[in-house]
Each structure stands twice: as structure tokens, then as C-alpha cells.
Design a protein around this motif. Structure first.
Motif, mmCIF file in Angstrom:
data_model
loop_
_atom_site.group_PDB
_atom_site.id
_atom_site.type_symbol
_atom_site.label_atom_id
_atom_site.label_comp_id
_atom_site.label_asym_id
_atom_site.label_seq_id
_atom_site.Cartn_x
_atom_site.Cartn_y
_atom_site.Cartn_z
ATOM 1 N N ILE A 190 0.928 -1.147 -0.124
ATOM 2 C CA ILE A 190 0.057 0.130 -0.305
ATOM 3 C C ILE A 190 0.892 1.343 -0.295
ATOM 4 O O ILE A 190 1.586 0.823 0.720
ATOM 5 N N GLY A 191 1.079 2.205 -0.794
ATOM 6 C CA GLY A 191 1.315 3.614 -0.963
ATOM 7 C C GLY A 191 0.505 4.075 -2.025
ATOM 8 O O GLY A 191 -0.012 4.104 -2.243
ATOM 9 N N THR A 192 1.431 4.871 -2.598
ATOM 10 C CA THR A 192 0.985 6.134 -4.102
ATOM 11 C C THR A 192 1.509 5.217 -4.734
ATOM 12 O O THR A 192 3.042 5.500 -5.443
ATOM 13 N N PRO A 193 1.042 4.607 -5.628
ATOM 14 C CA PRO A 193 1.515 4.312 -6.584
ATOM 15 C C PRO A 193 2.250 5.283 -7.702
ATOM 16 O O PRO A 193 3.000 5.088 -8.528
ATOM 17 N N SER A 194 2.023 6.695 -7.380
ATOM 18 C CA SER A 194 2.520 7.376 -8.470
ATOM 19 C C SER A 194 4.298 7.494 -8.035
ATOM 20 O O SER A 194 4.900 8.059 -8.892
ATOM 21 N N ASN A 195 4.344 7.293 -6.692
ATOM 22 C CA ASN A 195 5.825 7.941 -6.711
ATOM 23 C C ASN A 195 6.658 6.343 -6.289
ATOM 24 O O ASN A 195 7.779 6.914 -6.613
ATOM 25 N N TYR A 196 6.283 5.162 -7.325
ATOM 26 C CA TYR A 196 6.760 4.116 -7.398
ATOM 27 C C TYR A 196 6.132 3.275 -8.889
ATOM 28 O O TYR A 196 5.988 2.360 -8.663
ATOM 29 N N ASN A 197 6.756 3.972 -9.216
ATOM 30 C CA ASN A 197 6.859 3.843 -11.153
ATOM 31 C C ASN A 197 7.486 2.632 -11.913
ATOM 32 O O ASN A 197 8.623 2.152 -11.029
ATOM 33 N N GLY A 198 6.807 1.853 -11.613
ATOM 34 C CA GLY A 198 7.155 -0.103 -12.354
ATOM 35 C C GLY A 198 7.509 -0.558 -11.066
ATOM 36 O O GLY A 198 7.849 -1.901 -11.278
ATOM 37 N N GLY A 199 6.595 -0.130 -9.929
ATOM 38 C CA GLY A 199 6.000 -1.256 -8.368
ATOM 39 C C GLY A 199 7.927 -1.013 -7.711
ATOM 40 O O GLY A 199 8.670 -0.669 -8.136
ATOM 41 N N VAL A 200 7.471 -2.300 -7.019
ATOM 42 C CA VAL A 200 8.887 -2.270 -5.510
ATOM 43 C C VAL A 200 8.902 -3.093 -6.077
ATOM 44 O O VAL A 200 8.891 -4.437 -6.567
ATOM 45 N N LYS A 201 10.608 -3.408 -5.866
ATOM 46 C CA LYS A 201 10.825 -4.804 -5.586
ATOM 47 C C LYS A 201 11.034 -5.249 -3.983
ATOM 48 O O LYS A 201 11.475 -4.710 -2.812
ATOM 49 N N VAL A 202 10.718 -7.114 -3.927
ATOM 50 C CA VAL A 202 9.827 -7.690 -2.618
ATOM 51 C C VAL A 202 11.373 -8.755 -2.444
ATOM 52 O O VAL A 202 12.017 -9.337 -3.740
ATOM 53 N N ASN A 203 11.757 -8.609 -1.476
ATOM 54 C CA ASN A 203 12.332 -9.394 -1.014
ATOM 55 C C ASN A 203 12.577 -11.090 0.263
ATOM 56 O O ASN A 203 12.079 -10.580 1.375
ATOM 57 N N ILE A 204 11.963 -11.863 -0.444
ATOM 58 C CA ILE A 204 11.223 -12.327 0.826
ATOM 59 C C ILE A 204 12.595 -13.497 1.536
ATOM 60 O O ILE A 204 12.661 -14.652 0.735
ATOM 61 N N ASP A 205 13.084 -13.134 3.139
ATOM 62 C CA ASP A 205 14.043 -14.293 3.374
ATOM 63 C C ASP A 205 14.861 -15.008 3.209
ATOM 64 O O ASP A 205 15.351 -15.414 3.231
ATOM 65 N N ASP A 206 15.333 -13.274 1.932
ATOM 66 C CA ASP A 206 16.729 -13.852 1.053
ATOM 67 C C ASP A 206 16.580 -14.782 0.055
ATOM 68 O O ASP A 206 17.697 -15.108 -0.738
ATOM 69 N N LYS A 207 15.709 -15.508 -0.210
ATOM 70 C CA LYS A 207 15.341 -16.297 -0.870
ATOM 71 C C LYS A 207 14.563 -15.954 -2.139
ATOM 72 O O LYS A 207 14.666 -16.121 -3.382
ATOM 73 N N THR A 208 13.279 -15.173 -1.883
ATOM 74 C CA THR A 208 12.252 -14.799 -3.352
ATOM 75 C C THR A 208 12.181 -13.743 -3.515
ATOM 76 O O THR A 208 12.330 -12.527 -2.476
ATOM 77 N N THR A 209 12.789 -13.605 -5.027
ATOM 78 C CA THR A 209 12.024 -12.201 -4.996
ATOM 79 C C THR A 209 11.852 -11.453 -6.028
ATOM 80 O O THR A 209 11.246 -12.596 -6.970
ATOM 81 N N PHE A 210 11.169 -10.742 -5.895
ATOM 82 C CA PHE A 210 10.204 -10.260 -6.696
ATOM 83 C C PHE A 210 9.816 -9.276 -6.946
ATOM 84 O O PHE A 210 9.940 -8.356 -6.035
ATOM 85 N N THR A 211 8.726 -8.002 -8.338
ATOM 86 C CA THR A 211 8.286 -7.305 -8.499
ATOM 87 C C THR A 211 6.987 -7.082 -8.170
ATOM 88 O O THR A 211 6.301 -7.572 -8.260
ATOM 89 N N ALA A 212 6.755 -6.455 -7.463
ATOM 90 C CA ALA A 212 5.347 -6.112 -7.214
ATOM 91 C C ALA A 212 5.043 -4.515 -7.586
ATOM 92 O O ALA A 212 5.490 -3.542 -7.310
ATOM 93 N N GLU A 213 3.559 -4.677 -7.506
ATOM 94 C CA GLU A 213 2.417 -3.415 -7.632
ATOM 95 C C GLU A 213 1.870 -3.181 -6.055
ATOM 96 O O GLU A 213 1.661 -3.592 -5.513
ATOM 97 N N VAL A 214 1.809 -1.302 -6.425
ATOM 98 C CA VAL A 214 1.835 -0.746 -5.362
ATOM 99 C C VAL A 214 0.603 -0.235 -5.785
ATOM 100 O O VAL A 214 -0.091 -0.230 -6.588
ATOM 101 N N ASN A 215 -0.294 -0.629 -4.595
ATOM 102 C CA ASN A 215 -1.732 0.021 -4.293
ATOM 103 C C ASN A 215 -2.214 1.053 -3.521
ATOM 104 O O ASN A 215 -1.572 1.051 -2.469
ATOM 105 N N LYS A 216 -3.256 1.681 -4.019
ATOM 106 C CA LYS A 216 -4.433 3.106 -3.224
ATOM 107 C C LYS A 216 -4.815 1.994 -2.142
ATOM 108 O O LYS A 216 -4.894 0.762 -2.317
ATOM 109 N N ASP A 217 -4.690 2.450 -0.718
ATOM 110 C CA ASP A 217 -5.945 2.110 -0.113
ATOM 111 C C ASP A 217 -6.982 2.605 -0.008
ATOM 112 O O ASP A 217 -7.274 3.961 0.132
ATOM 113 N N HIS A 218 -8.316 1.219 -0.110
ATOM 114 C CA HIS A 218 -9.238 2.048 -0.192
ATOM 115 C C HIS A 218 -10.209 0.566 0.586
ATOM 116 O O HIS A 218 -10.278 -0.654 0.171
ATOM 117 N N ALA A 219 -10.435 1.079 1.483
ATOM 118 C CA ALA A 219 -11.417 0.329 2.557
ATOM 119 C C ALA A 219 -12.705 0.296 2.061
ATOM 120 O O ALA A 219 -12.731 -0.806 2.145
#
Length: 110
Positions: free
Chosen positions: A37-66
Motif C-alpha cells: 500500500i502506498g501512492t502508486p505514482s511514487n513507485y513507477n514500475g513497482g517495488v522490488k520485494v525480497n522474502i527471507d533472502d530467498k524469493t525476489t519479485f516485483t510488486a505493484e503498489v496499490n492505493k488503500d481503498h477501505a
């Protein structure tokens, strides 16, 4: 007497052939989800996510819509994980989290 035996045999055959009520029970899938969750325009192309120094992927950032369903989510295994999120080669989020089965954990980005 023969008629009585035939009736009893037919009744027994009908009773034996009934299977009764069948039911199945299944548990929850052993997976959980991450939503970024964040401001998608601040993260053009998404963010790089690493889980436990094993799995890496690029993730899309979403607006928080309750008021509506969540955006894109990413499946991970249940349990304790270290989640590291980076953008433009700098770490913007790093935290140890615990997620249970079918839980969606929101990662709030700055």
C-alpha cells in the motif's frame, strides 16, 4: 413362506445399498498474502520485494481503498518471514512479519 423370505431379502438388499449422507471437510490452504500500500505514482514500475533472502519479485503498489476489495496481492507461505522492499536500489521497508493461513498482510510503504 417363500414370499416372506423374498420380501425380507429384497428389504435387506435395499437397506444395504443405501450409503447415507456423505460429507467432506477441508482446511484452509496453507498460504497467506501480501499487499503493498502506498501512492502508486511514487513507485513507477513497482517495488522490488525480497522474502527471507530467498524469493525476489516485483510488486505493484496499490492505493488503500477501505470501501472496495483489495488490489493485487502476492501469495507467500504461512509463518514468520523477513520482508524487504526496495525502490531505486534503496531499502524503504524491512520487517519481520508473521502471517497465518489465508491472512492478507498490508505492507504500508512511505
Amino acid at each position: 413362506m417363500k414370499k416372506l423370505l423374498y420380501v425380507l431379502a429384497a428389504s435387506a438388499a435395499l437397506l444395504v445399498s443405501c450409503t447415507g449422507v456423505k460429507s467432506t471437510a477441508t482446511g484452509l490452504e496453507n498460504e497467506s498474502f501480501l499487499e503493498f500500500i502506498g501512492t502508486p505514482s511514487n513507485y513507477n514500475g513497482g517495488v522490488k520485494v525480497n522474502i527471507d533472502d530467498k524469493t525476489t519479485f516485483t510488486a505493484e503498489v496499490n492505493k488503500d481503498h477501505a470501501d472496495r476489495p483489495k488490489g493485487k496481492v502476492y501469495a507467500i507461505s504461512t509463518g514468520t518471514h523477513v520482508v524487504t522492499v526496495s525502490y531505486n536500489n534503496s531499502v524503504i521497508f524491512k520487517k519481520q512479519i508473521f502471517v497465518s493461513a489465508q491472512e492478507t498482510k498490508k505492507v504500508i510503504l512511505p
